[in-house]
Design an enzyme around this catalytic site. Structure first.
Site, mmCIF file in Angstrom:
data_model
loop_
_atom_site.group_PDB
_atom_site.id
_atom_site.type_symbol
_atom_site.label_atom_id
_atom_site.label_comp_id
_atom_site.label_asym_id
_atom_site.label_seq_id
_atom_site.Cartn_x
_atom_site.Cartn_y
_atom_site.Cartn_z
ATOM 1 N N GLY A 15 10.360 -4.174 15.323
ATOM 2 C CA GLY A 15 9.293 -4.760 14.498
ATOM 3 C C GLY A 15 8.447 -5.818 15.178
ATOM 4 C CG MET A 94 10.333 5.362 15.704
ATOM 5 S SD MET A 94 8.776 5.484 16.636
ATOM 6 C CE MET A 94 9.299 6.565 17.963
ATOM 7 C CG HIS A 113 0.958 7.402 20.281
ATOM 8 N ND1 HIS A 113 2.191 7.892 19.880
ATOM 9 C CD2 HIS A 113 0.675 8.034 21.444
ATOM 10 C CE1 HIS A 113 2.611 8.782 20.762
ATOM 11 N NE2 HIS A 113 1.708 8.890 21.719
ATOM 12 N N GLY A 147 -2.279 15.967 11.565
ATOM 13 C CA GLY A 147 -1.692 16.295 12.872
ATOM 14 C C GLY A 147 -1.104 15.034 13.500
HETATM 15 C C1 GAR Z 1 5.849 0.375 20.045
HETATM 16 O O1 GAR Z 1 5.786 0.456 21.431
HETATM 17 C C2 GAR Z 1 4.988 1.466 19.410
HETATM 18 O O2 GAR Z 1 3.828 1.751 20.142
HETATM 19 C C3 GAR Z 1 5.922 2.636 19.432
HETATM 20 O O3 GAR Z 1 7.180 2.100 19.088
HETATM 21 C C4 GAR Z 1 7.240 0.745 19.545
HETATM 22 C C5 GAR Z 1 7.670 -0.106 18.378
HETATM 23 O O4 GAR Z 1 7.959 -1.423 18.802
HETATM 24 N N1 GAR Z 1 5.515 3.645 18.495
HETATM 25 C C6 GAR Z 1 5.712 4.939 18.681
HETATM 26 O O5 GAR Z 1 6.271 5.396 19.646
HETATM 27 C C7 GAR Z 1 5.170 5.822 17.576
HETATM 28 N N2 GAR Z 1 5.214 7.196 17.961
HETATM 29 P P1 GAR Z 1 8.105 -2.572 17.730
HETATM 30 O O6 GAR Z 1 9.117 -2.088 16.682
HETATM 31 O O7 GAR Z 1 8.644 -3.737 18.501
HETATM 32 O O8 GAR Z 1 6.763 -2.832 17.128
#
Ligand code: GAR
Length: 197
Positions: A15, A94, A113, A147
């Protein structure tokens, strides 16, 4: 003055992007969003405790408690409505969302992303950028559409891939860029009139 948009942030883990947005929203009196709710599909997500510490209502809706994706999303949708949420921010959330859910929130839901879309939709983006011998990498804030990782691009941030970079080192150097980008991109998204369309 326009009222602040009641915004929910969906997370699955750490988060840190959620915290970056919430801190900015709490620090800037003229920030256009009020972070009114954080929801995680994983009850053990560290981000839930961080939201709690920031006095943001935080709840877990465990996708494993539901038989179908639609059942899970119905619960998610009901929670968003119960908290009078007007806009949804996915930040490390996710779960793939179904077309039905996306339609209900169309033009009111965005995602971050970790790649320079349209490159590397899906998972393992850092490793794929290195394997392709790309010179640069980055992150994208985009509208959520049917998508996966395909909606219109709102903002991107980029960085150079250095000799010796690994997927981990690249992810680590990209994260602060994500955290700087997302609060700004949310303002831009809220300022586009399509929200009211
Ligand atoms: C981040 O790097 C985000 O870009 C990625 O998950 C991480 C979450 O970090 N998102 C994805 O891969 C979505 N497909 P966080 O929980 O510390 O914000």
């Amino acid at each position: 003055m326009r009222a602040k948009t009641r915004t929910a942030i969906l997370i699955s883990g750490r988060g840190s992007n959620m915290v970056a947005i919430a801190k900015t929203a709490q620090a800037q009196t003229d920030y256009p969003a009020n972070i009114a709710l954080v929801i995680s599909n994983r009850p053990e997500a560290a981000g839930l405790y961080k939201a709690d510490a920031m006095r943001i209502p935080a709840l877990a809706i465990d996708h494993k408690d539901f038989e179908t994706r639609e059942d899970f999303e119905n619960e998610l949708h009901a929670a968003l409505l119960a908290h009078e949420i007007e806009f949804v921010v996915c930040a490390g959330f996710m779960r793939v969302l179904t077309a039905g859910f996306v339609e209900k929130w169309q033009n009111r839901i965005i995602n971050i992303h970790p790649s320079l879309l349209p490159k590397y939709k899906g998972l393992n983006t850092h490793a794929r950028a290195i394997a392709a011998k790309d010179k640069e990498h980055g992150c994208t804030v985009h509208w959520v559409s049917e998508g996966v990782d395909e909606g219109g691009i709102i903002e991107q941030a980029r960085l150079n891939i250095l000799p010796g970079d690994t997927a981990d080192s690249l992810a680590e150097r990209l994260l602060p860029l994500e955290q700087a980008l997302y609060p700004k991109a949310l303002i831009k998204a809220l300022n586009t009139n399509i929200i009211d369309s």
